[in-house]
Each structure stands twice: as C-alpha cells, then as structure tokens.
Write a protein that holds these residues in place. Structure first.
Motif, PDB file in Angstrom:
ATOM      1  N   SER A  55      -0.953  22.788  35.265  1.00  0.00           N
ATOM      2  CA  SER A  55      -2.125  23.612  34.486  1.00  0.00           C
ATOM      3  C   SER A  55      -1.756  25.176  34.694  1.00  0.00           C
ATOM      4  O   SER A  55      -2.619  25.824  34.088  1.00  0.00           O
ATOM      5  CB  SER A  55      -3.289  23.418  35.763  1.00  0.00           C
ATOM      6  N   ASP A  56      -0.809  25.314  35.146  1.00  0.00           N
ATOM      7  CA  ASP A  56      -0.171  26.967  35.112  1.00  0.00           C
ATOM      8  C   ASP A  56       0.228  27.041  33.882  1.00  0.00           C
ATOM      9  O   ASP A  56       1.146  26.474  33.319  1.00  0.00           O
ATOM     10  CB  ASP A  56       0.805  27.050  36.095  1.00  0.00           C
ATOM     11  N   PRO A  57      -0.541  28.049  32.876  1.00  0.00           N
ATOM     12  CA  PRO A  57       0.042  28.399  31.581  1.00  0.00           C
ATOM     13  C   PRO A  57       1.490  28.788  31.674  1.00  0.00           C
ATOM     14  O   PRO A  57       2.236  28.460  30.489  1.00  0.00           O
ATOM     15  CB  PRO A  57      -0.879  29.765  31.127  1.00  0.00           C
ATOM     16  N   LYS A  58       2.024  29.289  32.666  1.00  0.00           N
ATOM     17  CA  LYS A  58       3.661  29.730  32.315  1.00  0.00           C
ATOM     18  C   LYS A  58       4.528  28.681  32.325  1.00  0.00           C
ATOM     19  O   LYS A  58       5.769  28.910  31.776  1.00  0.00           O
ATOM     20  CB  LYS A  58       4.015  30.729  33.704  1.00  0.00           C
ATOM     21  N   PHE A  59       4.079  27.374  32.706  1.00  0.00           N
ATOM     22  CA  PHE A  59       4.948  26.153  32.392  1.00  0.00           C
ATOM     23  C   PHE A  59       4.743  25.519  31.158  1.00  0.00           C
ATOM     24  O   PHE A  59       5.670  24.677  30.976  1.00  0.00           O
ATOM     25  CB  PHE A  59       4.815  25.290  33.597  1.00  0.00           C
ATOM     26  N   GLN A  60       3.639  25.838  30.509  1.00  0.00           N
ATOM     27  CA  GLN A  60       3.197  24.982  29.111  1.00  0.00           C
ATOM     28  C   GLN A  60       4.382  24.911  28.154  1.00  0.00           C
ATOM     29  O   GLN A  60       4.836  23.770  27.812  1.00  0.00           O
ATOM     30  CB  GLN A  60       2.193  25.839  28.705  1.00  0.00           C
ATOM     31  N   SER A  61       5.293  25.919  27.988  1.00  0.00           N
ATOM     32  CA  SER A  61       6.080  25.674  26.864  1.00  0.00           C
ATOM     33  C   SER A  61       7.347  24.931  27.396  1.00  0.00           C
ATOM     34  O   SER A  61       8.003  24.459  26.577  1.00  0.00           O
ATOM     35  CB  SER A  61       6.569  27.102  26.408  1.00  0.00           C
ATOM     36  N   VAL A  62       7.689  25.348  28.795  1.00  0.00           N
ATOM     37  CA  VAL A  62       8.906  24.739  29.274  1.00  0.00           C
ATOM     38  C   VAL A  62       8.870  23.019  29.372  1.00  0.00           C
ATOM     39  O   VAL A  62       9.810  22.461  29.423  1.00  0.00           O
ATOM     40  CB  VAL A  62       9.277  25.448  30.581  1.00  0.00           C
ATOM     41  N   LEU A  63       7.668  22.753  29.843  1.00  0.00           N
ATOM     42  CA  LEU A  63       7.271  21.161  30.133  1.00  0.00           C
ATOM     43  C   LEU A  63       7.785  20.164  29.410  1.00  0.00           C
ATOM     44  O   LEU A  63       8.625  19.472  29.769  1.00  0.00           O
ATOM     45  CB  LEU A  63       5.802  20.929  30.455  1.00  0.00           C
ATOM     46  N   ALA A  64       7.799  20.421  28.289  1.00  0.00           N
ATOM     47  CA  ALA A  64       8.247  19.479  27.017  1.00  0.00           C
ATOM     48  C   ALA A  64       9.673  19.278  27.100  1.00  0.00           C
ATOM     49  O   ALA A  64      10.452  18.276  26.621  1.00  0.00           O
ATOM     50  CB  ALA A  64       7.769  19.736  25.660  1.00  0.00           C
ATOM     51  N   LYS A  65      10.445  20.219  27.615  1.00  0.00           N
ATOM     52  CA  LYS A  65      11.913  20.372  27.672  1.00  0.00           C
ATOM     53  C   LYS A  65      12.620  19.714  28.983  1.00  0.00           C
ATOM     54  O   LYS A  65      13.662  19.499  28.921  1.00  0.00           O
ATOM     55  CB  LYS A  65      12.660  21.778  27.305  1.00  0.00           C
ATOM     56  N   ILE A  66      11.446  19.497  29.783  1.00  0.00           N
ATOM     57  CA  ILE A  66      11.950  18.736  31.161  1.00  0.00           C
ATOM     58  C   ILE A  66      12.211  17.341  31.013  1.00  0.00           C
ATOM     59  O   ILE A  66      11.364  16.504  31.015  1.00  0.00           O
ATOM     60  CB  ILE A  66      11.110  19.082  32.239  1.00  0.00           C
ATOM     61  N   VAL A  67      13.123  16.783  30.119  1.00  0.00           N
ATOM     62  CA  VAL A  67      13.537  15.416  29.939  1.00  0.00           C
ATOM     63  C   VAL A  67      14.837  15.050  30.315  1.00  0.00           C
ATOM     64  O   VAL A  67      15.683  15.888  30.674  1.00  0.00           O
ATOM     65  CB  VAL A  67      13.438  15.331  28.349  1.00  0.00           C
ATOM     66  N   ASN A  68      14.887  13.628  30.457  1.00  0.00           N
ATOM     67  CA  ASN A  68      16.296  13.037  30.944  1.00  0.00           C
ATOM     68  C   ASN A  68      17.540  13.833  30.371  1.00  0.00           C
ATOM     69  O   ASN A  68      17.568  13.934  28.975  1.00  0.00           O
ATOM     70  CB  ASN A  68      16.177  11.457  30.445  1.00  0.00           C
ATOM     71  N   GLY A  69      18.355  14.414  30.955  1.00  0.00           N
ATOM     72  CA  GLY A  69      19.669  14.659  30.590  1.00  0.00           C
ATOM     73  C   GLY A  69      19.425  16.338  30.561  1.00  0.00           C
ATOM     74  O   GLY A  69      20.587  16.789  30.120  1.00  0.00           O
ATOM     75  N   ALA A  70      18.441  16.762  30.365  1.00  0.00           N
ATOM     76  CA  ALA A  70      18.344  18.384  30.336  1.00  0.00           C
ATOM     77  C   ALA A  70      18.785  19.087  31.628  1.00  0.00           C
ATOM     78  O   ALA A  70      18.633  18.373  32.692  1.00  0.00           O
ATOM     79  CB  ALA A  70      16.996  18.828  30.023  1.00  0.00           C
ATOM     80  N   SER A  71      19.275  20.162  31.472  1.00  0.00           N
ATOM     81  CA  SER A  71      19.894  20.662  32.887  1.00  0.00           C
ATOM     82  C   SER A  71      18.864  22.058  33.001  1.00  0.00           C
ATOM     83  O   SER A  71      18.598  22.605  32.030  1.00  0.00           O
ATOM     84  CB  SER A  71      21.178  21.476  32.619  1.00  0.00           C
ATOM     85  N   VAL A  72      18.551  22.355  34.272  1.00  0.00           N
ATOM     86  CA  VAL A  72      17.531  23.205  34.685  1.00  0.00           C
ATOM     87  C   VAL A  72      18.024  23.774  35.711  1.00  0.00           C
ATOM     88  O   VAL A  72      18.830  23.675  36.753  1.00  0.00           O
ATOM     89  CB  VAL A  72      16.190  22.434  34.985  1.00  0.00           C
ATOM     90  N   LYS A  73      17.458  25.217  36.002  1.00  0.00           N
ATOM     91  CA  LYS A  73      17.483  26.166  37.138  1.00  0.00           C
ATOM     92  C   LYS A  73      16.080  26.107  37.776  1.00  0.00           C
ATOM     93  O   LYS A  73      15.183  26.587  36.998  1.00  0.00           O
ATOM     94  CB  LYS A  73      18.032  27.410  36.749  1.00  0.00           C
ATOM     95  N   VAL A  74      16.004  25.887  38.927  1.00  0.00           N
ATOM     96  CA  VAL A  74      14.758  25.882  39.696  1.00  0.00           C
ATOM     97  C   VAL A  74      14.652  26.808  40.778  1.00  0.00           C
ATOM     98  O   VAL A  74      15.511  26.758  41.560  1.00  0.00           O
ATOM     99  CB  VAL A  74      14.305  24.496  40.000  1.00  0.00           C
ATOM    100  N   ILE A  75      13.783  27.734  40.983  1.00  0.00           N
ATOM    101  CA  ILE A  75      13.512  28.498  42.128  1.00  0.00           C
ATOM    102  C   ILE A  75      12.172  28.003  42.635  1.00  0.00           C
ATOM    103  O   ILE A  75      11.063  27.945  41.978  1.00  0.00           O
ATOM    104  CB  ILE A  75      13.333  29.837  41.812  1.00  0.00           C
ATOM    105  N   GLY A  76      11.942  27.624  44.014  1.00  0.00           N
ATOM    106  CA  GLY A  76      10.823  27.192  44.607  1.00  0.00           C
ATOM    107  C   GLY A  76      10.762  26.907  46.294  1.00  0.00           C
ATOM    108  O   GLY A  76      12.013  27.265  46.677  1.00  0.00           O
ATOM    109  N   ASP A  77       9.892  26.416  46.608  1.00  0.00           N
ATOM    110  CA  ASP A  77      10.013  26.003  48.104  1.00  0.00           C
ATOM    111  C   ASP A  77      10.266  24.602  48.510  1.00  0.00           C
ATOM    112  O   ASP A  77       9.564  23.700  47.870  1.00  0.00           O
ATOM    113  CB  ASP A  77       8.643  26.410  48.748  1.00  0.00           C
ATOM    114  N   LEU A  78      11.187  24.473  49.512  1.00  0.00           N
ATOM    115  CA  LEU A  78      11.358  23.103  49.733  1.00  0.00           C
ATOM    116  C   LEU A  78      10.286  22.733  50.653  1.00  0.00           C
ATOM    117  O   LEU A  78      10.487  23.266  51.909  1.00  0.00           O
ATOM    118  CB  LEU A  78      12.883  22.925  50.305  1.00  0.00           C
TER     119      LEU A  78
END
Ligand code: 4AD
Ligand code: MG
Length: 466
Positions: A55-78
């Motif tokens: 629901s966070d607007p900053k992730f809207q454009s990126v979500l569609a690209k989070i698909v099988n095989g794509a490579s990503v860098k993530v920062i977050g809390d474990l």
C-alpha cells in the motif's frame, strides 16, 4: 548496515535491523496489503522471505518487476516471521531491482523442467534449486577429498595435462597441437606424407592426458604418498550415462603399498568422503532424496556402513556365468566385464559395494603387476550401485624385466617410456594406486542418473556448447 549472505543470516539466528540483502527472486505472491517474495542468493538451499507493504506508494512502480529470476537489493529489518514455514523474514524498507527478468523469455520457469531441456540452458541451470544443490555438493566433495588426503599424510601434486604418453594404452587421446589445424594447407608434411610434428611447438606429438598415473608414480617414489586431482580427457565415443570426454579424476599413488593396502585405502576413502558430504550438505542431499532418488539416504548409509564385498575376478565370473541368460553380453573367463555385470553383482547379488581384483591380464593395463599364475594381474575395481565402476586401480609392476616384457606384448614404444622404466632401475619398490572418477562419485552421492547433470558444462560426444 551489513551485507550478508542468506546462509550467514540464518546461521546468525538473531533478528537484526537494517540488513542489506541481495539475491534472485524465486516466487512472489500478493495479499491485500502485503506482497511476499522468496529470495535466494546461492549461499544455501534456503530462501529468505521478504515482505513488502504494497500500500506504500514508493513500492508501486517496483512491485511489477519483482518476478521470478529478477535480481534485487533489499534493505530492511530481519524479524521473526509470524507465519509458519520460516523462522525469519525481512520487512522491506527499500528495494532496488538490479536486473529485470522478462517472464516471457526467461527459460527457467517455476514448473518442473526436464534435465534434457536444462542442459540446453546450462548457463542458467545454477539458478535452479537442483543444480545449485548439485554445485554446492560438488564443491564440498572436492574439499572432502583434499581433507581426507591431507589428514592421512598425502601430498597434493600436479601432473601435466599435456603429455606425450598414453597411460592407459587405449589410444583414446585428444591431440594437442600449436599448428593451425583448421587449415590443412598450413600443415608441414614430412617425406612420407605425414604431418611433421617435429616442427610443432613441442617438437613431437602431444595429447591431453587420460590419467596422471605414470607421472604420479614418479612423484610417489620420492614423496611416499601423493595424490592428484585434476581434469582428465578421453576421446572415446561412449555415449552413455556414465562417460564424459572431460572429467575429473582423483589419483592417489603410494610407495610400499600392495594391492590389499590399495583396496583398504579405496574403501576407507569412499566411505569417508561420502560421510563428509552427508554431514556437511544435509540440506542439499535432502533435495535429492526428496525429488531425485527416494532411496538415496539408505544407499549412502550402505556405502558408509557396510564392509565391501571383496572377490577375485575368477570368483565373480563363476557367479555371473550362471546368470548369462539375463545379460546382453555373455560372460566367460577372460571377458571384460560390462556395466550390466558390475551392476548385477552390486545391486542384485551382494547388495553392497564390491571390490573385484585379480583380473585377466588381457583385459588389464600394461602397468598392472603380474600374479604368480602368469594369467592374472593385481588390478582392482570398486563397484557401486547404479554406477558400476567408481574406482579402478592396481599394484604396479615394479620388476623391470617383467614390465619390459609386458610392454612388448602391448606393442608399446619402450624407448619413449625410459623415464618410467628408470623408476624400476633405481630403487624400485612395490607401489600401488587408483583412480576415482569424480563425476561418478557425484552421481553416487546425489543419486543423479546422468553424468551430464553433475558437471556445470558437460563434454560428451556431439556436445561441447558453452
Ligand atoms: O579405470 P581407469 O581408466 O583407470 C585409470 O585411468 C588409472 N590410470 C587410474 C590409476 O590407477 N591411477 O579410470 C579410473 C576411473 C574409473 O573407475 C571411472 O570412475 C573414471 O575414472 N572414468 C571415467 N569417468 C567419466 N567418464 C569417463 N569416460 C571415464 N573413464 C574413466
Ligand atoms: Mg577402469
């Protein structure tokens, strides 16, 4: 902020804020306010789940690209995962797509794909669970081999890959030349009309090695116990599940060992490295037990825990002759046993690994020590389920006169083996060794049925892509 592999994160086993994670997306699913993706970075079979607040607007454009095989860098809390199935997950604060992946074109789909198809995309196979597990086991098995020999007082030596001698005398060698062999007109021809190799880089004909044994013997007769572990090449046109034109071979060679010491070592070695892989690659082994060979764990326990059957070739033939109607190739004394015979002994008759020794001299290599009977030699093969011959070795002929006679029988060019014969001229000793096919060992520990699927890039008749 810390970059860690998934393996390190899971081993650390603690919640951490602001971790950086990089990997490839395996799957994504979306719920109303959250999207979940499984990431894998190759460090372990385990994925790490990332959770994105969609629901966070900053992730809207990126979500569609989070698909099988794509490579990503993530920062977050474990954080502890509230759901079943995983202990931890990463609550994403920032996500960057490093490399997009077109779902229409990406050959590695989530649905089960065949081994045959995956061979055609061997450069992308490491992204699949199965091949990543295979490659991690391959790495650990290599380490286990070095560890075993180091712990047992062996020295690791490097024998040449380019050689002028045919160790196995079987003429299955690839030629090596610095000539521009693509252009026949450029080849120097001697007076008999043959290619003049004296003008080649080494001044003679050279080949890719079929075995480091002969050079290995020279090193063992100075250092005592040595081993080689390197690539080996055979130009045999065998299109089978267990032959490759390029494979890796482990070859220990021991001064003062007789054939019985050699068999003891082979058995202990195979048991030890199998156990090492079971102890250190349990997650990857589990994948093969689940999806490839349901009997794998029992088979491996059998390899580790049973005392291997030892019998002479002559006794093996007595058993096999009675079963001749089931074999394509009929057996009688003197027959070179084929994989169907080896597998019968191991899988049906003894139901455990078998070491067969004292084979007839006519089906053995020239360097194997002649027995007192004058008909058999001190060669041995270690046979295992599903594969047949895993190890081939022998006590070496250390008597100069007997060896020379043998080489004459084999029509060998005795002069060119002067250095090999020198070992028998100066301080000769009984000595023995063996060769273990590394890919066959990989087939044993993974249950994979085809040698093409235990190499990153198999080299087999008709195929050398990549
Ligand atoms: O039985 P081999 O031909 O023995 C030798 O080369 C000896 N010089 C070894 C030694 O005593 N130092 O080969 C040894 C092992 C076989 O038992 C098999 O496991 C493997 O090497 N091997 C192959 N593996 C894959 N593809 C091939 N074409 C292979 N040929 C042999
Ligand atoms: Mg052999």
């Amino acid at each position: 902020m810390k970059t860690a592999t998934i393996k390190e994160i899971l081993l650390n086993d603690k919640t951490v804020n602001d971790i950086t994670l990089m990997g490839w997306v395996k799957t994504r699913r979306d719920l109303k306010s959250q999207s979940f993706a499984e990431l894998n970075d190759g460090s372990t079979r385990q994925n790490l789940q990332i959770v994105i607040d969609n629901s966070d607007p900053k992730f809207q454009s990126v979500l569609a690209k989070i698909v099988n095989g794509a490579s990503v860098k993530v920062i977050g809390d474990l954080v502890q995962s509230p759901a079943k199935g995983q202990k931890y997950e990463v609550k994403v604060k920032e996500i960057l797509v490093l490399g997009e992946c077109d779902q229409e074109k990406y050959p590695i789909q989530k649905k089960k794909t065949s081994d045959e198809f995956l061979r055609t995309v061997a450069h992308l196979r490491p992204r699949t669970n199965k091949y990543a597990s295979m490659l991690r086991i391959r790495s650990e098995l290599s380490f286990a081999i070095h560890k075993y020999f180091r712990d047992n007082g062996f020295f690791y030596v490097h024998t040449p890959i380019i050689t002028s001698s045919d160790c196995e005398g079987a003429g299955q060698m690839f030629s090596v030349s610095a000539f521009d062999i693509g252009n026949i007109k450029n080849l120097p021809i001697d007076k008999d009309g043959n290619v003049d190799f004296s003008k080649d880089l080494f001044g003679r004909r050279t080949y890719l090695t079929v075995s480091g044994q002969l050079e290995g013997e020279t090193l063992a007769l100075g250092l005592g116990k040595i081993y080689t572990f390197g690539p080996t090449f055979r130009a045999e046109n065998s299109n089978t599940y267990r032959h490759a034109a390029e494979f890796w071979m482990v070859e220990p060679e021991m001064a003062f060992y007789d054939i019985y010491d050699d068999m003891d070592l082979a058995e202990d070695f195979v048991k030890n490295i199998t156990k090492h892989v079971m102890d250190n690659c349990s997650l990857d082994i589990e994948l093969f037990a689940k999806f490839v060979e349901p009997n794998l764990i029992n088979n491996l326990k059998n390899v580790i825990e049973t005392k291997y059957e030892r019998l002479t070739y002559t006794d093996a033939v007595k058993i096999l002759e009675k079963e001749n109607e089931r074999f394509e190739n009929k057996v009688s004394w003197g027959t070179d046993l084929a994989s169907e015979h080896e597998r019968f002994l191991v899988e049906h008759y003894f139901k455990k690994p078998v070491i067969m020794y004292n084979k007839p001299k006519n089906v053995a290599a020239f360097y194997m020590k002649l027995n007192e009977d004058g008909k058999t030699v001190r060669g041995m093969d270690l046979l295992v389920p599903r594969i047949g011959e895993l190890v081939g070795g022998s006590e070496r002929e250390e008597r100069l006169d007997v060896l020379i006679e043998k080489m004459k029988e084999f029509n060998m060019n005795i002069d060119s083996y002067w250095w090999y014969l020198d070992l028998r001229r100066f301080g000769t000793v009984p000595h023995s060794g063996f060769g273990l096919g590394f890919e066959r060992m990989m087939m044993l520990v993974t249950g994979i049925g085809n040698i093409r699927d235990v190499c990153a890039y198999p080299r087999v008749p008709g195929y050398a892509e990549f």
